[in-house]
Design a protein around this motif. Sequence first.
Motif, PDB file in Angstrom:
ATOM      1  N   GLY A 151      42.302  14.718  13.670  1.00 21.62           N
ATOM      2  CA  GLY A 151      42.843  14.149  14.891  1.00 21.62           C
ATOM      3  C   GLY A 151      44.340  14.212  15.086  1.00 21.62           C
ATOM      4  N   ILE A 152      45.059  14.782  14.130  1.00 21.27           N
ATOM      5  CA  ILE A 152      46.520  14.859  14.280  1.00 21.27           C
ATOM      6  C   ILE A 152      46.860  16.161  14.989  1.00 21.27           C
ATOM      7  N   ASP A 153      47.598  16.043  16.074  1.00 17.71           N
ATOM      8  CA  ASP A 153      47.980  17.206  16.871  1.00 17.71           C
ATOM      9  C   ASP A 153      49.469  17.123  17.155  1.00 17.71           C
ATOM     10  N   ASN A 154      50.213  18.103  16.691  1.00 21.00           N
ATOM     11  CA  ASN A 154      51.680  18.114  16.842  1.00 21.00           C
ATOM     12  C   ASN A 154      52.310  16.852  16.258  1.00 21.00           C
ATOM     13  N   GLY A 155      51.757  16.378  15.152  1.00 15.87           N
ATOM     14  CA  GLY A 155      52.301  15.201  14.476  1.00 15.87           C
ATOM     15  C   GLY A 155      51.963  13.883  15.147  1.00 15.87           C
ATOM     16  N   MET A 156      51.091  13.914  16.144  1.00 10.99           N
ATOM     17  CA  MET A 156      50.746  12.703  16.884  1.00 10.99           C
ATOM     18  C   MET A 156      49.242  12.449  16.832  1.00 10.99           C
ATOM     19  N   ILE A 157      48.888  11.187  16.969  1.00  2.00           N
ATOM     20  CA  ILE A 157      47.490  10.787  17.042  1.00  2.00           C
ATOM     21  C   ILE A 157      47.263  10.162  18.404  1.00  2.00           C
ATOM     22  N   ARG A 158      46.230  10.609  19.056  1.00  4.38           N
ATOM     23  CA  ARG A 158      45.892  10.093  20.384  1.00  4.38           C
ATOM     24  C   ARG A 158      44.632   9.235  20.259  1.00  4.38           C
ATOM     25  N   ILE A 159      44.687   8.051  20.805  1.00  9.52           N
ATOM     26  CA  ILE A 159      43.525   7.159  20.842  1.00  9.52           C
ATOM     27  C   ILE A 159      43.147   7.032  22.310  1.00  9.52           C
ATOM     28  N   PRO A 160      41.915   7.211  22.672  1.00  7.60           N
ATOM     29  CA  PRO A 160      40.730   7.382  21.842  1.00  7.60           C
ATOM     30  C   PRO A 160      40.596   8.813  21.335  1.00  7.60           C
ATOM     31  N   LEU A 207      24.493   7.373  26.126  1.00 10.27           N
ATOM     32  CA  LEU A 207      24.092   8.497  25.282  1.00 10.27           C
ATOM     33  C   LEU A 207      23.014   8.074  24.293  1.00 10.27           C
ATOM     34  N   SER A 208      23.161   6.895  23.724  1.00  3.88           N
ATOM     35  CA  SER A 208      22.164   6.386  22.766  1.00  3.88           C
ATOM     36  C   SER A 208      20.809   6.221  23.444  1.00  3.88           C
ATOM     37  N   ARG A 209      20.805   5.682  24.664  1.00  2.00           N
ATOM     38  CA  ARG A 209      19.550   5.533  25.404  1.00  2.00           C
ATOM     39  C   ARG A 209      18.913   6.880  25.725  1.00  2.00           C
ATOM     40  N   ALA A 210      19.744   7.911  25.819  1.00  2.00           N
ATOM     41  CA  ALA A 210      19.234   9.259  26.103  1.00  2.00           C
ATOM     42  C   ALA A 210      18.837   9.996  24.821  1.00  2.00           C
ATOM     43  N   GLY A 211      18.935   9.309  23.675  1.00  2.00           N
ATOM     44  CA  GLY A 211      18.499   9.908  22.422  1.00  2.00           C
ATOM     45  C   GLY A 211      19.582  10.578  21.613  1.00  2.00           C
ATOM     46  N   VAL A 212      20.834  10.434  22.016  1.00  2.00           N
ATOM     47  CA  VAL A 212      21.954  11.012  21.277  1.00  2.00           C
ATOM     48  C   VAL A 212      22.506   9.940  20.346  1.00  2.00           C
ATOM     49  N   ASP A 213      22.678  10.290  19.076  1.00  2.00           N
ATOM     50  CA  ASP A 213      23.239   9.362  18.098  1.00  2.00           C
ATOM     51  C   ASP A 213      24.730   9.194  18.395  1.00  2.00           C
ATOM     52  N   CYS A 214      25.131   7.999  18.788  1.00  4.89           N
ATOM     53  CA  CYS A 214      26.513   7.746  19.189  1.00  4.89           C
ATOM     54  C   CYS A 214      26.984   6.425  18.605  1.00  4.89           C
ATOM     55  N   GLU A 215      28.218   6.413  18.100  1.00  3.61           N
ATOM     56  CA  GLU A 215      28.823   5.197  17.554  1.00  3.61           C
ATOM     57  C   GLU A 215      30.250   5.062  18.072  1.00  3.61           C
ATOM     58  N   VAL A 216      30.648   3.821  18.307  1.00  5.78           N
ATOM     59  CA  VAL A 216      32.042   3.513  18.618  1.00  5.78           C
ATOM     60  C   VAL A 216      32.618   2.836  17.386  1.00  5.78           C
ATOM     61  N   ARG A 217      33.761   3.355  16.918  1.00  9.02           N
ATOM     62  CA  ARG A 217      34.406   2.778  15.738  1.00  9.02           C
ATOM     63  C   ARG A 217      35.857   2.477  16.035  1.00  9.02           C
ATOM     64  N   GLN A 272      20.366  16.598  13.805  1.00  9.31           N
ATOM     65  CA  GLN A 272      20.767  16.031  15.085  1.00  9.31           C
ATOM     66  C   GLN A 272      22.282  15.846  15.131  1.00  9.31           C
ATOM     67  N   LYS A 273      22.834  16.050  16.295  1.00 11.57           N
ATOM     68  CA  LYS A 273      24.272  15.860  16.475  1.00 11.57           C
ATOM     69  C   LYS A 273      24.582  14.377  16.586  1.00 11.57           C
ATOM     70  N   LYS A 274      25.769  14.028  16.140  1.00 13.67           N
ATOM     71  CA  LYS A 274      26.218  12.639  16.193  1.00 13.67           C
ATOM     72  C   LYS A 274      27.583  12.625  16.864  1.00 13.67           C
ATOM     73  N   ILE A 275      27.773  11.657  17.736  1.00 12.46           N
ATOM     74  CA  ILE A 275      29.064  11.481  18.398  1.00 12.46           C
ATOM     75  C   ILE A 275      29.701  10.213  17.852  1.00 12.46           C
ATOM     76  N   ILE A 276      30.951  10.333  17.460  1.00 10.55           N
ATOM     77  CA  ILE A 276      31.718   9.163  17.031  1.00 10.55           C
ATOM     78  C   ILE A 276      32.935   9.057  17.943  1.00 10.55           C
ATOM     79  N   ILE A 277      33.049   7.906  18.571  1.00 10.34           N
ATOM     80  CA  ILE A 277      34.195   7.623  19.435  1.00 10.34           C
ATOM     81  C   ILE A 277      35.088   6.644  18.691  1.00 10.34           C
ATOM     82  N   VAL A 278      36.318   7.064  18.444  1.00  6.43           N
ATOM     83  CA  VAL A 278      37.286   6.222  17.738  1.00  6.43           C
ATOM     84  C   VAL A 278      38.216   5.625  18.781  1.00  6.43           C
ATOM     85  N   THR A 279      38.290   4.309  18.777  1.00  2.62           N
ATOM     86  CA  THR A 279      39.085   3.611  19.773  1.00  2.62           C
ATOM     87  C   THR A 279      39.804   2.439  19.105  1.00  2.62           C
TER      88      THR A 279
END
Length: 95
Positions: free
Chosen positions: A51-60, A26-36, A2-9
Motif C-alpha cells: 500500500g505504500i505509493d511514492n512514500g505515502m499511504i492512502r486510507i482507505p 458484496l458479502s450478501r452477493a457471495g463475495v468474501d469481504c472484510e473491513v479492517r 475464492q477471491k477475498k476483498i479486504i478494505i482497510v480503513t
Amino acid sequence: MQKKIIIVTAEWDYFKEQLSTLCSQLSRAGVDCEVRDYGNPEALRLIVKYGIDNGMIRIPQIYVISDGNVRRIDYEVTSDLKIIIKDLNDYISNE
C-alpha cells in the motif's frame, strides 16, 4: 480459490460507512469481504507490503486476494466527495 476483498480503513475515514455498506452488499452477493482497521496486524502487513505509493499511504485501501496474489484496487475521490472504485467488477468476477 475464492477471491477475498479486504478494505482497510480508519475510524476517522470519511468513506468508512460507505465502504462498510459496500462490503456488506458484496458479502450478501457471495463475495468474501472484510473491513479492517488500519491498526489491525493483517491490515498493517498489507499496507506495508502493497500500500505504500511514492512514500505515502492512502486510507482507505482496497485489496483483492486470490490464490495468494494480492492486488490493490485503485479509486478516485470526486470533488463532491464520492468514492469511485475503478474496475472492481473485473477483479471479483470469476475468470
